[in-house]
Design a protein around this motif. Structure first.
Motif, PDB file in Angstrom:
ATOM      1  N   UNK A  62       0.815  -1.256  -0.154  1.00  0.00           N
ATOM      2  CA  UNK A  62       0.004  -0.039  -0.044  1.00  0.00           C
ATOM      3  C   UNK A  62       0.707   1.305  -0.004  1.00  0.00           C
ATOM      4  N   UNK A  63       1.896   1.451  -0.942  1.00  0.00           N
ATOM      5  CA  UNK A  63       2.835   2.485  -0.912  1.00  0.00           C
ATOM      6  C   UNK A  63       3.161   2.730  -2.571  1.00  0.00           C
ATOM      7  N   UNK A  64       3.605   3.822  -2.630  1.00  0.00           N
ATOM      8  CA  UNK A  64       3.949   4.134  -3.949  1.00  0.00           C
ATOM      9  C   UNK A  64       5.173   5.193  -4.108  1.00  0.00           C
ATOM     10  N   UNK A  65       6.108   4.917  -5.124  1.00  0.00           N
ATOM     11  CA  UNK A  65       7.399   5.775  -5.075  1.00  0.00           C
ATOM     12  C   UNK A  65       7.712   6.231  -6.445  1.00  0.00           C
ATOM     13  N   UNK A  66       7.069   7.487  -7.102  1.00  0.00           N
ATOM     14  CA  UNK A  66       7.122   7.814  -8.431  1.00  0.00           C
ATOM     15  C   UNK A  66       8.486   7.816  -8.793  1.00  0.00           C
ATOM     16  N   UNK A  67       9.829   8.226  -7.943  1.00  0.00           N
ATOM     17  CA  UNK A  67      11.223   8.515  -8.366  1.00  0.00           C
ATOM     18  C   UNK A  67      11.819   7.031  -8.719  1.00  0.00           C
ATOM     19  N   UNK A  68      11.465   5.963  -8.088  1.00  0.00           N
ATOM     20  CA  UNK A  68      11.916   4.626  -8.431  1.00  0.00           C
ATOM     21  C   UNK A  68      11.187   4.188  -9.840  1.00  0.00           C
ATOM     22  N   UNK A  69      10.030   4.511  -9.766  1.00  0.00           N
ATOM     23  CA  UNK A  69       9.126   3.979 -10.827  1.00  0.00           C
ATOM     24  C   UNK A  69       9.725   4.721 -12.159  1.00  0.00           C
ATOM     25  N   UNK A  70      10.140   5.942 -12.101  1.00  0.00           N
ATOM     26  CA  UNK A  70      10.556   6.659 -13.200  1.00  0.00           C
ATOM     27  C   UNK A  70      11.910   6.242 -13.872  1.00  0.00           C
ATOM     28  N   UNK A  71      12.566   5.484 -13.085  1.00  0.00           N
ATOM     29  CA  UNK A  71      13.899   4.874 -13.414  1.00  0.00           C
ATOM     30  C   UNK A  71      13.734   3.804 -14.127  1.00  0.00           C
ATOM     31  N   UNK A  72      12.666   3.082 -13.986  1.00  0.00           N
ATOM     32  CA  UNK A  72      12.119   1.947 -14.649  1.00  0.00           C
ATOM     33  C   UNK A  72      11.596   2.444 -16.031  1.00  0.00           C
ATOM     34  N   UNK A  73      10.779   3.315 -15.914  1.00  0.00           N
ATOM     35  CA  UNK A  73      10.075   3.843 -17.277  1.00  0.00           C
ATOM     36  C   UNK A  73      11.132   4.374 -18.089  1.00  0.00           C
ATOM     37  N   UNK A  74      12.285   4.983 -17.862  1.00  0.00           N
ATOM     38  CA  UNK A  74      13.192   5.638 -18.557  1.00  0.00           C
ATOM     39  C   UNK A  74      13.937   4.617 -19.249  1.00  0.00           C
ATOM     40  N   UNK A  75      14.316   3.431 -18.530  1.00  0.00           N
ATOM     41  CA  UNK A  75      15.014   2.410 -19.204  1.00  0.00           C
ATOM     42  C   UNK A  75      14.128   1.504 -20.281  1.00  0.00           C
ATOM     43  N   UNK A  76      12.829   1.422 -19.631  1.00  0.00           N
ATOM     44  CA  UNK A  76      11.955   0.829 -20.483  1.00  0.00           C
ATOM     45  C   UNK A  76      11.537   1.368 -21.932  1.00  0.00           C
ATOM     46  N   UNK A  77      11.339   2.863 -21.791  1.00  0.00           N
ATOM     47  CA  UNK A  77      11.312   3.464 -22.808  1.00  0.00           C
ATOM     48  C   UNK A  77      12.454   3.680 -23.885  1.00  0.00           C
ATOM     49  N   UNK A  78      13.514   3.645 -23.131  1.00  0.00           N
ATOM     50  CA  UNK A  78      14.898   3.672 -24.229  1.00  0.00           C
ATOM     51  C   UNK A  78      14.885   2.224 -25.027  1.00  0.00           C
TER      52      UNK A  78
END
Length: 359
Positions: free
Chosen positions: A172-188
C-alpha cells in the motif's frame, strides 16, 4: 552453409544415431511417431540451443538416460565447424562451438541461419500475440545482435517494473522516483525495438506478399499489419498516462511487449475466414519470406526444415512449393513425410541431389 553430419545421443526417441547428409535435399520418411520430426528438431536445436516443439529442455532427454548430446559437423564459408548442444539432468545446458563453450547462448543465435516450416506454425494464427512477437523477434535476432540485446534488456526491466508494481500494491505504497527509473529504461529499449520491428516489417511484408502470390497463384489478397501502442505516442508518455491502470492491474499494460501482427485475407482475419489450405499457404509464404530476409541480411542461405510439408495442400500448391525449392536461391533442405514414395516422386522433379532416410 551445409550440415554434413548429425550425431544424436539420447535425444528424444534416439538412443544413438548418426546421419550423413546430402548437400542439397535430405528426407526423413517413416510412420508417425518414429522420430522424423525429432530429427528435424535436433537440427533446430543446433541453431537455437533449444527445441522448436518442446520448450522444457529436460523433456528432450531420452526416458532411459540422464543426458542428451546433439553433435553437428558443418561447413560455413568454406570452414569446418563443430557445434555441440548437451544437457545433463540437474545441470545447465551447454552449447559449444569448436569445443569452446559459449558464455551466453545469445552469442550463438544467427551463427546457423535456419528456417523451419511445420504444422506447429499454425500457432502463429490461432494463439495469442506472444507467439507472433516471438516470430518477429526470431527473424530479426538472427541478423541483428544489438536487437537481441535490447530485447533481453527490455524484458529484464519489464519484469523489474512489474515486480515493483506488485510491491506497491502489497505494501500500500508508491514511489514515483523509483518507477521513473524503470520507465526511462523501458522507454529507451522499447523505442529502439519498435523502430527495428517497424523497419523490418516494411521490408518483410512485400517479400511475404510476393511469396504468397506464387504459392496461391494470385487467388487471394493477403496482408500483414503491425499493431503497436507506439504508433500512437512515445512509450515514456504511454507509461505515465497508464500508471493508474498499471497500479490496479499490478503489471505494465502498454509497451512493445503488447505488439501484434494481424494476419488478413481479403481484408478479414485469416483465423476466421481462411480455409485450412489458405492458412497453410499463408504460413509457408511467411516462412519463405523469413528465409529470403535472413539470406538478404546475412548473405548465407539458411538451412530449411520442412516438417510434414505436403499435408493438407492440394497438388497444385505442392507443385508450386517444389518449383520454389528447385532454385539455386535455396541451400540445404531437410524434409519429413510419412509417405516415402510420394516424397521421392516429388523430389525427383527437382533434379537435385538427395538422400532418403527411412526411420
Amino acid at each position: 552453409m551445409n550440415l554434413n553430419t548429425l550425431t544424436l545421443t539420447n535425444y528424444k526417441n534416439f538412443e544413438f544415431q548418426v546421419f550423413d547428409f546430402d548437400v542439397k535435399i535430405n528426407c526423413f520418411v517413416g510412420a508417425n511417431g518414429i522420430g522424423k520430426t525429432n530429427a528435424l528438431d535436433a537440427i533446430y536445436h543446433l541453431a537455437f540451443g533449444k527445441s522448436y516443439f518442446n520448450p522444457i529442455a529436460i523433456q528432450n532427454i531420452n526416458h532411459n538416460a540422464d543426458y542428451f548430446v546433439v553433435d553437428g559437423r558443418l561447413t560455413k564459408n568454406e570452414r569446418d565447424e563443430k557445434i555441440i548442444v548437451s544437457l545433463k539432468r540437474g545441470q545447465k545446458k551447454i552449447i559449444k562451438r569448436n569445443n569452446k563453450a559459449y558464455d551466453k547462448f545469445s552469442e550463438h543465435i544467427g551463427f546457423i541461419p535456419l528456417v523451419i516450416i511445420s504444422p506447429a506454425d499454425r500457432d502463429l494464427i490461432i494463439e495469442g500475440s506472444d507467439t507472433r512477437r516471438k516470430f518477429i523477434d526470431s527473424v530479426i535476432s538472427q541478423s541483428d545482435k544489438s536487437y537481441l540485446a535490447q530485447l533481453i534488456n527490455y524484458n529484464k526491466v519489464l519484469s523489474q517494473r512489474n515486480a515493483l508494481l506488485k510491491y506497491f500494491a502489497l505494501n500500500n505504497t508508491f514511489n514515483a522516483d523509483t518507477l521513473a527509473v524503470y520507465n526511462d529504461q523501458l522507454s529507451a529499449y522499447g523505442s529502439e525495438i519498435f523502430k527495428k520491428r517497424d523497419a523490418f516489417l516494411q521490408t518483410f511484408i512485400p517479400i511475404f506478399k510476393s511469396r504468397y502470390e506464387v504459392i496461391s497463384q494470385s487467388k487471394e489478397a493477403i496482408d500483414l499489419k503491425y499493431k503497436s501502442d507506439l504508433f500512437n505516442a512515445d512509450l515514456i508518455d504511454l507509461l505515465k498516462q497508464n500508471i493508474n491502470k498499471d497500479k490496479a492491474l499490478q503489471y505494465t499494460s502498454v509497451g512493445t511487449h503488447k505488439d501484434d501482427l494481424v494476419f488478413l485475407i481479403d481484408d478479414f482475419p485469416i483465423k476466421k475466414f481462411g480455409s485450412q489450405g489458405q492458412q497453410k499457404s499463408f504460413l509457408i509464404a511467411l516462412k519463405l519470406a523469413q528465409f529470403d530476409f535472413i539470406k538478404q541480411q546475412s548473405g548465407v542461405a539458411p538451412i530449411l526444415l520442412l516438417d510434414d510439408i505436403f499435408d493438407k495442400l492440394d497438388e497444385n500448391r505442392v507443385a508450386q512449393i517444389i518449383r520454389l525449392v528447385d532454385d539455386e536461391h535455396f541451400g540445404q533442405i531437410f524434409i519429413s513425410d510419412t509417405h516415402a514414395e510420394r516424397t521421392e516422386e516429388v523430389i525427383k522433379q527437382t533434379h537435385q541431389s538427395y538422400k532418403m532416410f527411412k526411420l
